[in-house]
Design an enzyme around this catalytic site. Sequence first.
Site, PDB file in Angstrom:
ATOM      1  N   GLU A   1       0.838  -1.201   0.000  1.00  0.00           N
ATOM      2  CA  GLU A   1       0.000   0.000   0.000  1.00  0.00           C
ATOM      3  C   GLU A   1       0.878   1.259   0.000  1.00  0.00           C
ATOM      4  O   GLU A   1       0.681   2.177  -0.799  1.00  0.00           O
ATOM      5  CB  GLU A   1      -0.902  -0.024   1.251  1.00  0.00           C
TER       6      GLU A   1
ATOM      7  N   ASP B   1       1.203   4.049  -3.003  1.00  0.00           N
ATOM      8  CA  ASP B   1       0.837   5.449  -2.804  1.00  0.00           C
ATOM      9  C   ASP B   1       1.998   6.362  -3.188  1.00  0.00           C
ATOM     10  O   ASP B   1       1.819   7.341  -3.923  1.00  0.00           O
ATOM     11  CB  ASP B   1       0.437   5.699  -1.344  1.00  0.00           C
TER      12      ASP B   1
ATOM     13  N   SER C   1      -7.361   2.675  -3.569  1.00  0.00           N
ATOM     14  CA  SER C   1      -6.016   3.007  -3.096  1.00  0.00           C
ATOM     15  C   SER C   1      -5.130   3.423  -4.257  1.00  0.00           C
ATOM     16  O   SER C   1      -4.146   4.121  -4.066  1.00  0.00           O
ATOM     17  CB  SER C   1      -5.365   1.785  -2.436  1.00  0.00           C
TER      18      SER C   1
END
Length: 602
Positions: A304, A308, A515
């Site tokens: 994650e 990002d 996400s």
Amino acid sequence: MHYLWLSVLCALVVITRPLDSAATPFAPNWNNMHTKHRWNAIPGKWESIGQPPVGITIDLRIALKPHCEHALTDAIYEVSNPNHPKHVLFFVPPPTQVTLLRCRYGAYLSKEQVAKLVAPHPYTLEVVEAWLRHHGVSPSNVSTTHGGNWLTVTGVPVSKANELLGASYQLYRYAGTNETILRTVGYALPVALHTHVQTVAPTTYFGSPLTPRERPRGHRVSALSTRDDHVTPAVLRSLYNSVTYQPAATEQNMIGVTGFSGQYVSDEDLELFMALFRSDANDPTFLVIDVNDSGYDPSKPGSEANLDMQYTQGMAWPTPHVFYSMGGVAEEFIPDSFIPVNTNEPFLGWLEVMTRLEDLPQTISTSYGGDEQTFPRDYATSVCELFGQLGARGISVLFASGDEGVGGGDCRKNDGTGVVQFQPGFPATCPWVTSVGGTMRRPEVAAPFSSGGFSNVFKRPIYQTDAVLGFFEQLGKQHAGLYNASSRGFPDVSAQARRFTIIHDNEFMFLRGTSCSTPVVAGIISLLNDYQLSKNRPVLGFLNPWLYGTAIQGFNDITSGSNPGCGTDGFSAVPGWDPVTGLGTPDFQRLLDLLPNPIPTN
Ligand SMILES: *[C@@H]1O[C@H](CO)[C@@H](O)[C@H](O)[C@H]1NC(C)=O
Ligand SMILES: *[C@@H]1O[C@H](CO)[C@@H](O)[C@H](O)[C@H]1NC(C)=O
Ligand SMILES: *[C@@H]1O[C@H](CO)[C@@H](O)[C@H](O)[C@H]1NC(C)=O
Ligand SMILES: *[C@@H]1O[C@H](CO)[C@@H](O)[C@H](O)[C@H]1NC(C)=O
């Protein structure tokens, strides 16, 4: 450039001291307790594992109601809506030295000005302190945070907390992860405090930062296939029209990425990613702010966090980046560390740190959230107001809408009734954040997992009235009763959210989820802020009034696809705003032409 702050007059005095208080000593009946919040059952997958060991203490945070109830909201709209009629004086520095009148849009508040707006009435402080004194809490254990509208009471023995709040604190364990927290299923406050206190934490908030469903889903491969439908920064920059833009305000502009739950960024993965997919970008770097000892360790990257950072960098390089690494288990509760008890809600904790900082990045991307109904109403309201404080200071806060369509699981309400209802996500439903949904394919259609719908906590904000009513006209009676028609609709915008290529642990990995779309939109917003700064204009700040106003023309309207869930087909993407893809996906060049310019030229 200086803004002359015109002080906000409090039109409505919400709290008044009892008239006779000077004559008779102030003594409310502290034993007359009324429930503040209570769950009908232990939420979700949590189970009680009994009383905490004797001698355990807890830090209680008490959110106080502000003196002027609407002052913050009014200020946010005045500084964030380019069409707001309010004007302020501003001073043009030498040689001109003239004072001009300009619209208040973009005249963002300082940390201190926000603190003044949200400050409680002095009487509120007096009452709460009298209550704490009555229970023998030493004033030296009480401090104020968040600019004075939160009180923190440190070192409260659990037995004392039970007495103060009519609570029954127990240790609860989460079935999936064995995370252990100290909470109570309900708490109360003396009647005399209900008009003064917004919420007390930690009490009934059982949300877990470790909910695995919010992780991006994906798989790893060791070589890139020849399929050409994978998403890379090149695909996105071409699709969203930002290829030719050269950032010009990198001395002032910054973008922030948050990392919760032990998600760290690998510098090596980022370097390889940029070498492969942004070959023009040399030496990509980012600053790490380790919020309360998160144990930041780039050699143990999370997919994650890598996703990002790689995509905000891929979109916005060479804009400086900061990564906020927020410890999930920030405080050790049990002195001998026998049971790892966490007293911190990461959102509140993160916001506590953010609202204390003088310098903040102008754009912040967060890919984290949970079902709105797992957040007690008062808690969600208080957290949302803190996002509003960031907005008033000119920060664009972006959140992923979620990956569950109109709702995941069985969609039953957790209030004991078991009624099936669409399940919106928080903080996406907070009206002071910009929520990002997902699309797929080129030409773009809605991604079926893109979470969207309507809050059950937050009223519909004025900026989206036309957009949402336009959608209802097309929706007709479909799904009536499954969603709340009077409230905040989300997401606000969207972007590609499938087949994202990242480098993770030195290998390719493909991910999907909102996400993915959130850092992309955050990157585009950061480039727009760069342009504004390069022209000496204020940054975009809280985005939504502009997005739903002039900026609508800068989005590609997505009109097909839907977000099934809860045993239904979900909502459909239709012309105009919809609760699947919001206003659509950004077109950077068109948005550039629609940027507000509030500074008068002479
Ligand atoms: C004040 O805080 C200290 C340190 O946490 C703790 O030992 C003490 O018990 C606290 N006192 C009260 C009244 O809460
Ligand atoms: C949680 O605890 C149970 C019982 O102690 C154990 O069987 C299980 O493996 C643990 N789960 C995790 C994720 O640590
Ligand atoms: C972070 O740590 C500081 C110092 O230990 C403490 O005062 C503060 O309450 C902590 N905040 C959070 C969110 O854990
Ligand atoms: C619907 O949303 C409003 C806020 O807009 C809230 O006050 C109300 O309680 C919600 N209704 C239900 C049934 O959740």
